[in-house]
Design a protein around this motif. Sequence first.
Motif: not given
Length: 191
Positions: A32-33, A35, A157-158
């Motif tokens: 989902k994330q 970076d 991060w996800n």
Amino acid sequence: MKITFFLVLILMSSSIKSQVILIKNHVYVEEKQADSINIKLDSILILSVGPSTTRIVLNDLNDYLSKKLSKKKIFTSYAYLGRNITDAKKEFKLLNTDGYKAILLFLPKDSAFFEVTHSYSNRDREPVVWTRTENLYYEQAFDFRFYKAGQNPEKFWNALVEIDGDPSDNFATKKIGNKLISLFTKHKYIQ
């Protein structure tokens, strides 16, 4: 009478097969994330939250990840924070996070579904001998989060992680562990 008995057996065996077919070992990971970060992750604190069945799966995942990360010269520690978010927040305040570059959190998104199914089969013996087989089924969705450690942890991060299947064969451990290592390497969080 024999025909009725035979039809019941056929229906029962097809019902059993349909239950067994439902038990598939499936893992789904969706980022989902992701970076970028400007630090070398050489130490990670791994944390988990959840009830007993969830804790078993996450303990196995931690063991697998720790072995893989130690080969990359990354030090890890693991802590179970409790059954729910309220307990986890209290336990987190007691943790010493000094010396860790990042915190990896395994957080359940929903209640775990855990079921034991039974199937019966005849081994074509005379007289008829029925054997019973038990299958475990576990289903859970997680929010996996990676944070930079410090006074104000910053999420970089996800991912959504879903597990469906038999938890006793550790199918999810390797699939999720390898996927996480692959994603962390791809994003240059680890080398």
